[in-house]
Motif scaffolding. Structure first.
Motif, mmCIF file in Angstrom:
data_model
loop_
_atom_site.group_PDB
_atom_site.id
_atom_site.type_symbol
_atom_site.label_atom_id
_atom_site.label_comp_id
_atom_site.label_asym_id
_atom_site.label_seq_id
_atom_site.Cartn_x
_atom_site.Cartn_y
_atom_site.Cartn_z
ATOM 1 N N ARG A 8 22.415 28.220 37.844
ATOM 2 C CA ARG A 8 22.333 27.806 36.438
ATOM 3 C C ARG A 8 21.098 26.929 36.222
ATOM 4 O O ARG A 8 20.394 27.065 35.207
ATOM 5 N N ARG A 66 4.850 27.834 26.965
ATOM 6 C CA ARG A 66 4.518 27.995 25.547
ATOM 7 C C ARG A 66 3.946 26.698 24.995
ATOM 8 O O ARG A 66 2.964 26.699 24.240
ATOM 9 N N ASN A 94 18.360 27.021 37.975
ATOM 10 C CA ASN A 94 17.164 27.877 38.039
ATOM 11 C C ASN A 94 16.939 28.598 36.710
ATOM 12 O O ASN A 94 15.807 28.728 36.238
ATOM 13 N N GLU A 95 18.082 29.069 36.173
ATOM 14 C CA GLU A 95 17.944 29.748 34.881
ATOM 15 C C GLU A 95 17.437 28.778 33.809
ATOM 16 O O GLU A 95 16.551 29.105 33.015
ATOM 17 N N GLU A 96 18.040 27.551 33.867
ATOM 18 C CA GLU A 96 17.596 26.545 32.893
ATOM 19 C C GLU A 96 16.153 26.167 33.144
ATOM 20 O O GLU A 96 15.355 26.011 32.188
ATOM 21 N N LEU A 141 13.901 28.030 34.545
ATOM 22 C CA LEU A 141 13.064 29.146 34.117
ATOM 23 C C LEU A 141 12.847 29.100 32.608
ATOM 24 O O LEU A 141 11.727 29.298 32.108
ATOM 25 N N GLN A 142 13.959 28.792 31.913
ATOM 26 C CA GLN A 142 13.851 28.703 30.454
ATOM 27 C C GLN A 142 12.913 27.576 30.057
ATOM 28 O O GLN A 142 12.046 27.741 29.180
ATOM 29 N N ARG A 143 13.105 26.405 30.731
ATOM 30 C CA ARG A 143 12.233 25.275 30.413
ATOM 31 C C ARG A 143 10.793 25.557 30.819
ATOM 32 O O ARG A 143 9.855 25.104 30.146
ATOM 33 N N THR A 144 10.627 26.291 31.935
ATOM 34 C CA THR A 144 9.268 26.635 32.358
ATOM 35 C C THR A 144 8.591 27.507 31.302
ATOM 36 O O THR A 144 7.412 27.325 30.978
ATOM 37 N N GLN A 145 9.380 28.446 30.826
ATOM 38 C CA GLN A 145 8.809 29.307 29.786
ATOM 39 C C GLN A 145 8.464 28.491 28.535
ATOM 40 O O GLN A 145 7.403 28.676 27.934
ATOM 41 N N GLU A 146 9.386 27.558 28.214
ATOM 42 C CA GLU A 146 9.102 26.695 27.074
ATOM 43 C C GLU A 146 7.877 25.828 27.343
ATOM 44 O O GLU A 146 7.037 25.597 26.456
#
Length: 851
Positions: A583, A597, A585-587, A589-594
């Motif tokens: 979870r 951006r 890592n998924e978070e 990954l999401q924050r990394t993508q954010e």
């Protein structure tokens, strides 16, 4: 020359030869059997008898010859012919009597003896005085020599073969061999005589009367004397043989008796006898030897006094019952040996009956079965000990049970001590049949604890790992172990007599020891007891080790089970953590993508900001430059004369224009640093030289504010790895801040130090200092430490932020230490480079001051 032999004398010579052969065989046995001077006497006497017998056979045979002419003999030559066989006989008897005489002896000495006998005949013929010449037929002469050698070989072989054979068969062989040898010897003589040829001489033979042996009537005298001599030699040998046989029988009987006595002592068997009433009426040597008692001590029924007190009544009852029933009596009892030790005896006695059925006497034998009984009891004891060892895994309880089992079977006292790691010896068992004595010993040990050391006993066994046994404890040992007189008296009350201490060893590690002691029982330990004790200790050590291993295994198993449970729990937690990690890592990954951006947006914003700042700086610099130009034209009086007030205003315009231009440059530099657009020219920079150049730039400001400024120079060879312009920019900014925030008349010091890896430049001032709560934010951009002071000095709060970013970009750092009201110290840290060569110029002064 015509001639013939006297038949009677021929027979006499053969008889002499036979007797001589028999005498040789008999004397060879006597010489071999004798020793020392007797052997020498038999050797000399036998040599003379046999030698004279051979010579007499030859001489009588010579006298038997009747040639029809006068015959005489040279006395010296005759004596020489007699000496030759005597020497040959001495040689024969000597070699035969040697210990290692054998077939090799026959081969070596048969030829010289045969030649000696043949030589006797030749010398005898040389003694003959007859009016004729003598010649020999070679064939017959060599035949005679061969017969002599063969007879010698036979005589040697028979003498060696039967020299120690006094049996009836051996004597028969000698009686048969003697005639054969006699005929062979006589055959040699008459063969040699047949080889002789006599040729008469012309004229008469002249011989000196005193040198000639007359032969009239001589033959029978020599024959009779020789036979008497040989008979005397044979008789002497027979007498000696029988005497030696009787002596040998007597010696054999004595040895047999000694052997029987030794056997009785070795087997501890006693043979005894009593009268018909069962009373000891005569001395019993074996009984006395075993018990050490005198006849008066065991006469009649007193023999019961030698038995153990507990066995006397039973043995007497058994003996009386056998006397009444006149049947064999079998009984076991303990008999006191001469050294005081009681030995278990198995006794069997039987009546000796006369023809009428009346008992004449009783004969018995007592056999010591103590060792056999000990073996049986030891086997049974070890079997029981093994059962005890296998009954429980609580080894201390087991050891106490074994100690109780050992008393009184193996000892009057038994103690078991175990080694405890870090605590020394601990006694786990003390046993005695009398509990009061156990309490006594425990109190004695509590009052007088044992001291490690010593050459005997428990501590020596623990120290060396080797058993210790003492069959008899000397009084000196007790005295040496006592602490004082009272202690000595208490030890003596125990009556210790004999002891064994054996170590408990398992896997080459000493675990403790077992102590066995004999006291009031009067028993003594021996090697058999030591072997039994070592076997017991070995089994006990294995039981202890197995029990400890079992407990360790149980503990290890419990630990493994606990670890398995913990592992299962950890695995569950790991699975939960894995889920959480997924979870996260998924978070992430999401924050990394954010973040990507946001970074892209920030890059766009930075690019826009940079473009804006570049445009703004360009747009602002143009009017600022125009302001500076017009102000300069007005100061030059191009449009009229300028008064003092106008000059003052124009100066302010110019200063504000310069300050505003500096602010614009700071903003542009900070924007470039944030955008990563600053280029660095990193190289080896002489530190002292570079800092001196900055010093010249700040000198006008220092002088204007009347500061006390000091620069402490260092080794000019030291270099740093940096961009020189950026480094000087940082140092100039630090000095400018020090001048700006230090009151007039204050002190400013710049110094530096270096180690093997870094160089640290310090700028210290005596200004107002920085509050502690604002120190963490001092290097942040646009931070105002003192807004009022900042407004008055028209600062932007970017100088320190730019300086720290430049320092870190050059793999260094910028830090600060400050106390409010005392001052501040800024430290610039940069990597050290390779020093300049030693030929570099040393500084002319260590400090430079500017007032």
């Amino acid at each position: 020359m015509p001639g013939h032999h006297d038949a009677t004398l021929v027979v006499a010579s053969i008889v002499i030869a036979v007797f001589t052969a028999y005498a040789l065989l008999a004397l060879a046995a006597r010489v071999t059997a004798a020793h020392g001077r007797m052997r020498l006497a038999w050797l000399l006497g036998g040599s003379v008898a046999v030698g004279l017998g051979l010579w007499s056979m030859h001489f009588v045979g010579m006298l038997a010859l009747e040639a029809g002419v006068p015959m005489a003999y040279s006395v010296p030559t005759v004596l020489l012919s007699a000496l030759v066989p005597i020497l040959a006989s001495a040689l024969a008897l000597y070699v035969v009597s040697r210990e290692h005489a054998g077939n090799r002896t026959v081969v070596l000495f048969a030829l010289p003896m045969g030649l000696a006998i043949a030589g006797m005949h030749v010398v005898g013929m040389m003694a003959l005085r007859i009016p004729a010449t003598i010649s020999y037929a070679k064939a017959l002469l060599f035949a005679a020599i061969g017969i002599a050698v063969g007879a010698s070989a036979a005589a040697l072989w028979l003498s060696i073969r039967y020299r120690r054979d006094d049996s009836e068969r051996g004597r028969r062989v000698q009686l048969v061999a003697a005639p054969v040898m006699g005929f062979a010897i006589a055959g040699m003589h008459y063969t040699a005589m047949a080889a002789a040829h006599f040729t008469p001489l012309r004229g008469q033979m002249r011989v000196a009367p005193e040198a000639v042996l007359r032969t009239d009537g001589l033959a029978w005298g020599v024959a009779v004397a020789t036979l008497l001599l040989l008979a005397l030699a044979v008789f002497g040998s027979v007498v000696d043989r029988r005497s030696r046989a009787r002596t040998a029988e007597t010696e054999a009987l004595r040895r047999s008796e000694d052997r029987f006595r030794s056997l009785v002592l070795a087997t501890a068997q006693i043979v005894w006898s009593t009268d018909a009433e069962g009373q000891v009426a005569q001395p019993q040597p074996e009984w006395e030897t075993f018990t050490g008692a005198d006849f008066d001590d065991y006469r009649g029924w007193k023999w019961l006094g030698c038995l153990h007190p507990d066995d006397r009544d039973r043995a007497a009852a058994e003996w009386r019952a056998a006397l009444e029933s006149r049947t064999m009596c079998e009984v076991e009892y303990r008999l006191r040996r001469h050294d005081g030790e009681y030995r278990t005896m198995s006794t069997r006695s039987v009546p000796v009956l006369e023809p009428g059925g009346r008992v004449r006497e009783w004969v018995g034998a007592a056999t010591d079965i103590t060792e056999h009984e000990k073996e049986e009891r030891a086997t049974a004891f070890l079997a029981e000990a093994g059962r005890v060892f296998s009954s429980s895994l609580e080894y201390e309880t087991t050891l106490r049970a074994v100690a109780r089992l050992a008393v009184p079977e193996l000892a009057d006292w038994c103690a078991v001590d175990l080694l405890v790691e870090g605590a020394g010896l601990r006694r786990v068992a003390v046993e005695h049949q009398d509990p009061a004595k156990v309490d006594f010993v425990l109190r004695l040990e509590e009052r007088y604890p044992s001291v490690p050391g010593g050459e005997h006993g428990l501590h020596r066994v623990i120290r060396t790992g080797q058993p210790d046994m003492m069959a008899d404890i000397p009084a000196a040992l007790v005295d040496a172990a006592a602490r004082d007189d009272e202690h000595r008296a208490l030890i003596r009350q125990l009556g210790l007599r004999s002891y064994i201490v054996v170590p408990l060893v398992a896997r080459e590690k000493t675990l403790g020891a077992i102590t066995l002691v004999h006291a009031e029982s009067g028993r003594r330990y021996d090697e058999r007891d030591l072997r039994l004790a070592r076997e017991l200790a070995g089994r006990a050590a294995v039981a202890i080790d197995n029990a400890r291993l079992y407990h360790e295994t149980e503990e290890a198993r419990a630990q493994l089970e606990q670890q398995a449970a913990e592992l299962q729990e950890a695995q569950a937690e790991q699975e939960m953590a894995h889920d959480e990690l997924q979870r996260a890592n998924e978070e992430l990954l999401q924050r990394t993508q954010e973040a990507e951006r946001a970074r892209a947006a920030a890059d766009e914003a930075n690019a826009a900001k940079s473009a804006f700042l570049a445009t703004m700086s360009h747009e602002l610099r143009t009017p600022l430059n125009a302001i500076a130009g017009y102000a300069q034209l007005l100061e030059m009086g191009i449009h009229g004369e300028v008064n003092d007030t106008q000059c003052e205003y124009l100066d302010k315009i110019r200063r504000n224009q310069t300050h505003l231009l500096g602010l614009i440059n700071d903003v542009l530099n900070f924007a470039k640093i944030e955008a990563g657009q600053v280029q660095y020219d990193i190289g080896d920079v002489p530190l002292d030289e570079s800092l001196a150049a900055v010093e010249a730039l700040i000198e006008p400001q220092v002088s204007a504010r009347r500061h006390h400024y000091t620069y402490r120079r260092g080794d000019p060879r030291v270099q740093v790895r940096a961009d020189r312009d950026r480094m000087e920019q940082i140092v100039l900014n630090l000095l400018s801040n020090a001048v700006k925030f230090t009151s007039p008349g204050g002190r400013i010091v710049m110094e530096w130090e270096a180690d093997e890896r870094q160089v640290r430049v310090r700028v210290r001032d005596t200004g107002r200092g920085i509050p502690q709560e604002k120190l963490p934010a001092i290097f942040e951009p646009f931070v105002q430490v003192d807004p009022a002071l900042t407004r008055s000095s028209e600062g932007t709060g970017l100088g320190l932020a730019i300086s720290r970013d430049l320092a870190r970009a050059m793999k260094g750092d910028l830090t600060v230490e400050s106390r409010e009201g005392v001052g501040s110290t800024f430290v610039l840290t940069l990597p050290r480079a390779r020093d300049l060569p030693a030929s570099a110029r040393e500084p002319e002064q260590q400090e430079q001051r500017v007032a």
